[in-house]
Design a protein around this motif. Structure first.
Motif, PDB file in Angstrom:
ATOM      1  N   GLY A  88      -9.189  -3.055  11.626  1.00  0.00           N
ATOM      2  CA  GLY A  88      -9.482  -3.539  10.283  1.00  0.00           C
ATOM      3  C   GLY A  88      -8.408  -4.493   9.788  1.00  0.00           C
ATOM      4  O   GLY A  88      -7.657  -5.082  10.565  1.00  0.00           O
ATOM      5  N   HIS A 118      -6.181  -2.492   4.716  1.00  0.00           N
ATOM      6  CA  HIS A 118      -6.966  -1.288   4.971  1.00  0.00           C
ATOM      7  C   HIS A 118      -6.167  -0.300   5.828  1.00  0.00           C
ATOM      8  O   HIS A 118      -6.187   0.915   5.572  1.00  0.00           O
ATOM      9  CB  HIS A 118      -8.268  -1.631   5.682  1.00  0.00           C
ATOM     10  N   GLU A 131      -3.684   1.592   3.762  1.00  0.00           N
ATOM     11  CA  GLU A 131      -4.287   2.557   2.834  1.00  0.00           C
ATOM     12  C   GLU A 131      -4.958   3.722   3.558  1.00  0.00           C
ATOM     13  O   GLU A 131      -4.872   4.869   3.118  1.00  0.00           O
ATOM     14  CB  GLU A 131      -5.323   1.822   1.966  1.00  0.00           C
ATOM     15  N   PHE A 132      -5.611   3.414   4.683  1.00  0.00           N
ATOM     16  CA  PHE A 132      -6.429   4.439   5.329  1.00  0.00           C
ATOM     17  C   PHE A 132      -5.649   5.265   6.345  1.00  0.00           C
ATOM     18  O   PHE A 132      -5.950   6.445   6.567  1.00  0.00           O
ATOM     19  CB  PHE A 132      -7.629   3.796   6.019  1.00  0.00           C
ATOM     20  N   ASP A 191     -12.151  -4.299   3.607  1.00  0.00           N
ATOM     21  CA  ASP A 191     -11.796  -3.308   2.604  1.00  0.00           C
ATOM     22  C   ASP A 191     -12.997  -2.745   1.856  1.00  0.00           C
ATOM     23  O   ASP A 191     -12.850  -1.814   1.084  1.00  0.00           O
ATOM     24  CB  ASP A 191     -10.835  -3.938   1.588  1.00  0.00           C
ATOM     25  N   LYS A 224     -14.434   1.933   2.714  1.00  0.00           N
ATOM     26  CA  LYS A 224     -13.216   2.727   2.603  1.00  0.00           C
ATOM     27  C   LYS A 224     -13.306   4.061   3.307  1.00  0.00           C
ATOM     28  O   LYS A 224     -12.304   4.709   3.529  1.00  0.00           O
ATOM     29  CB  LYS A 224     -12.877   2.979   1.121  1.00  0.00           C
TER      30      LYS A 224
END
Length: 787
Positions: free
Chosen positions: A225, A229, A232-233, A709, A712
């Motif tokens: 990704g 992303h 955050e992920f 993004d 999610k």
């Protein structure tokens, strides 16, 4: 990078890589295939499958497992080579219509690559480095070159020219050099025109999880990704889930994201360790972390350093300014430190300060603290420096030596051989003196690493004084002499010690005659220390390797080591999906949770009245024992760890070959306080018991990854607790490693100890003690109903 030429390990027949029914048969020549080990054949198949699917990936084997030969075998198959010298003057690669291959590597291994290509197959190989680059480029453009080798520095400068070529394959050796997306090298490599980008590295993640993204996104763009992303992920949940007091839901989310990440990585990366590939061919390795008490003089100097205006400015940066303004000190009157020792010299040309003030002095202050931790002579002026710096260093030395200045022979570099070789004012040297006496008397051979050439100078004088026979390799050693030094050390029984600069060691140093490794000063990057160990622990090693990392107790080095543990654990979690113990409250790059590890105040904290590392480790051990058998499956895995000493091995951990020898001082001393004090050691443990290396993820689910993004929450396969199979009333072990871990844990419990405590006991126990513990354990087990 270095590779040992193995004898024939398989039948003399080609290894077919292409699928049955494909028009063109792609195969590794028999002359190469017969000399590959099984894990290397698997590596070649992995590389070819990536190539066939028209994208890249990472071969992430440990150093010494033959990444170079796996790469050459793969290229020989793709280019239709026969593996022999051949009579034809026309390279076969031109006949099959392939474009050229670009290999980017450190300057120090260009010759290794050339040499390996000449040994294994007939390729047209050229080097784009130094003079005659234009002629080589013309040769590439006229299709006269199949393999072009260049260095990182050359590619960084001339990459725009090379990026105009349409490459069939691009290979970056030591691919962890691409970890920083802001570097010129990374940006230059992004311009390469080919979808088939391959990275070779044994340390794909060294300091931060985002490094993993940067390398994977280069070899297979979009596979993880976007960078935002990924942060955050994956990055943030994994870091916060590892926090020692993280809520259960944080831990659960981190576990899910870890499993998902490893499932995606498996498509693009093959990661193997020595233990799981050629471990059965070696005697094993033990990594001891030894906390040496600083001398009383070192402690006083360290304390005075912490009281300097420079460091006090950093420690008090967030306090209200004394002038009465609403700003903090660092925003107001204490942004500059004109009354300091270090700050004025750094800003001698700009007395009003720089844009980074006062944080520009953090690194110079840390260097000084590390020097004090290692040897007081290091903070005196270096005669190789310019006179102005020597004067400033002499002023600094006077300030921190204070009333002790006569004890250290003044503030200028000592010329006294006897003074420099004396160990009384250096805690590490005092411990080293007694340990080395024990090792040398038993016929051990020792590698001693330091990142400081001046520290090697001091150790060298110590060795001369003691009459030890030694070799030395540092940055000043000519490249063409290095291999002869290595060969001489390996073949000469009289050579007892090899001094090596950690920074100048280079790649391909194979020092398998040594069975003791001393790392005198720890590195912030754990990969540096692990690579130093691997100079001895590699194929061809006939003895059990025991590593001793020396740390100054109560100093900054305890924090350096704790951060090493933190980084290694995150790497195990992100790269291998392993279960790790949760020791620390700190979270990297998070101001809200700086905990005990991060932030300036932690860097310059006075640890002299604390047993910093042991308190963290033993608190966790105590909590583990209190929870007892109520742990969940996940927690049990975390507590057991991956202790490589099996039940049977427990009694012969310190054997050399087939002979069990007498344990040395450190091995006997761990539970004997007077003996530890005599060695000058405050605390010791085994690194492999602390960095858990717990079981990894076994599943191979196909997992989709969001490409932007807007998505999610990608689907995450549900992974319930694994239920153990029951066979005849016993749990069926999932692997020999799991069985060893469980038996080791049971043996510890039978001694009334936790795993870490038992490991420390093993360090001190005699062979007779170990055999008795083993016999008693077997007797108890036989008396059990299901025994």
């Amino acid at each position: 990078m270095g590779f040992v030429l193995f004898d024939h390990t398989g039948p003399f027949e080609p290894m077919v890589l292409s699928s049955e029914g494909e028009f063109q048969v792609i195969q590794v020549p028999a002359s190469i295939n017969c000399r590959l080990l099984e894990h290397q054949r698997e590596g070649v198949k992995f590389l070819y499958n990536l190539y066939k699917n028209n994208h890249g990936g990472v071969l992430g084997d440990d150093m010494g497992l033959g990444k170079t030969i796996q790469t050459i075998a793969f290229l020989a198959a793709v280019f239709g080579k026969d593996g022999g010298g051949g009579d034809s003057m026309i390279p076969k690669g031109n006949q099959v219509g392939k474009g050229p291959v670009l290999i980017v590597c450190p300057t120090s291994v260009i010759h290794n690559w050339e040499s390996e290509f000449s040994k294994w197959a007939t390729f047209s190989v050229s080097v784009y480095h130094g003079a005659n680059r234009d002629l080589i480029l013309e040769k590439v453009e006229s299709h006269g070159v199949e393999i072009l080798i260049t260095s990182f520095d050359t590619y960084r400068i001339h990459g725009s020219i090379l990026s105009e070529v349409q490459w069939e394959i691009v290979i970056v050796d030591e691919a962890h050099r691409l970890k920083n997306e802001k570097s010129k090298l990374y940006r230059a490599c992004l311009e390469i025109k080919t979808p088939k980008r391959f990275g070779l590295t044994g340390t794909i993640m060294q300091n931060k999880i985002i490094e993993l993204f940067n390398i994977l996104d280069w070899v297979a763009p979009g596979s993880l990704g976007t960078r935002e992303h990924f942060r955050e992920f994956y990055d943030e949940p994994l870091k916060h889930g590892q926090r020692s007091t993280a809520p259960e839901r944080f831990v659960r989310v981190a576990d899910e994201r870890k499993q998902h990440l490893v499932a995606v990585l498996r498509k693009y990366m093959l990661r193997r360790t020595k233990e799981e590939t050629i471990g059965h061919l070696m005697m094993g390795k033990e990594d001891n972390v030894v906390f040496c008490a600083m001398s009383e003089l070192q402690k006083r100097v360290y304390q005075r350093m912490l009281q300097l205006p420079d460091i006090q400015c950093l420690i008090n940066k967030d306090r209200p300014c004394s002038c009465g303004s609403p700003l903090t000190q660092v925003e107001c009157c204490q942004r500059t430190v004109p009354n300091g020792i270090i700050w004025p010299y750094l800003h001698r040309d700009n007395p009003d300060g720089c844009d980074s003030c006062p944080f520009c002095i953090v690194l110079p202050c840390l260097v000084k603290l590390q020097q004090i931790s290692n040897h007081l002579e290091l903070i005196k002026p270096n005669p190789r420096d310019d006179p102005d710096k020597q004067r400033k260093d002499a002023e600094f030395a006077s300030a921190v030596f204070g009333t002790d200045i006569d004890l250290v022979g003044g503030n200028s570099q000592s010329e006294s051989f006897m003074g420099l070789s004396d160990v009384k004012h250096c805690g590490k040297m005092r411990a080293l003196e007694k340990l080395m006496f024990s090792w040398v008397s038993q016929g051990d051979k020792i590698l001693l690493f330091s990142y400081s050439v001046r520290m090697l100078d001091i150790v060298e004088k110590f060795l001369i004084r003691k009459g030890y026979c030694f070799s030395r390799l540092d940055g000043s050693t000519p490249t063409n002499m290095r291999q002869s030094l290595v060969d001489d050390f390996n073949s000469s029984p009289s050579k007892q010690v090899f001094l090596i600069s950690t920074r100048a060691g280079g790649l391909g140093l194979n020092l398998v005659s040594a069975n003791r490794v001393v790392i005198f000063d720890p590195n912030w990057n754990p990969a540096q220390d692990l690579q130093a160990q691997d100079r001895s622990f590699r194929f061809g090693q006939k003895r059990h390797v025991v590593v001793f990392r020396l740390l100054a107790a109560g100093s900054l080095e305890e924090l350096v080591y704790s951060r090493q543990v933190y980084k290694q654990q995150l790497s195990n979690i992100a790269v291998s999906g392993k279960m790790e113990k949760r020791y620390f409250e700190g979270v990297q790059d998070c101001k809200e949770f700086q905990g005990e590890l991060f932030g300036i105040c932690n860097l310059f904290r006075d640890l002299s009245d604390k047993l910093f590392t042991s308190e963290i480790i033993e608190l966790h051990e105590k909590q583990g024992q209190e929870h007892g058998h109520n742990h969940s499956t996940r927690q049990e895995s975390t507590e057991l760890g991956n202790c490589f000493v099996s039940l049977k091995e427990a009694s012969v951990t310190f054997s050399s070959g087939s002979e069990t020898r007498k344990p040395n001082d450190l091995e006997r001393a761990s539970t004997n306080k007077p003996m530890l004090e005599d060695l000058g050691i405050v605390y010791t443990h085994r690194n492999e018991d602390i960095v858990n290396f717990g079981p990894g993820i076994q599943r191979k689910e196909e997992v989709s990854i969001p490409q932007n993004d807007s998505l999610k929450q990608p689907s995450i396969p549900f992974l319930g607790k694994r239920k153990a199979d029951k066979v005849g009333g016993k749990e069926k072990a999932t692997s020999s490693k799991d069985w060893k871990r469980s038996q080791y844990s049971l043996l510890a419990q039978s001694m009334g100890m936790g795993v870490v405590e038992f490991s420390k006991w093993l360090l001190s126990a005699t062979p007779l003690d170990r055999e008795k513990a083993l016999r008693d354990f077997k007797k108890r087990r036989e008396k059990m109903p299901n025994g």
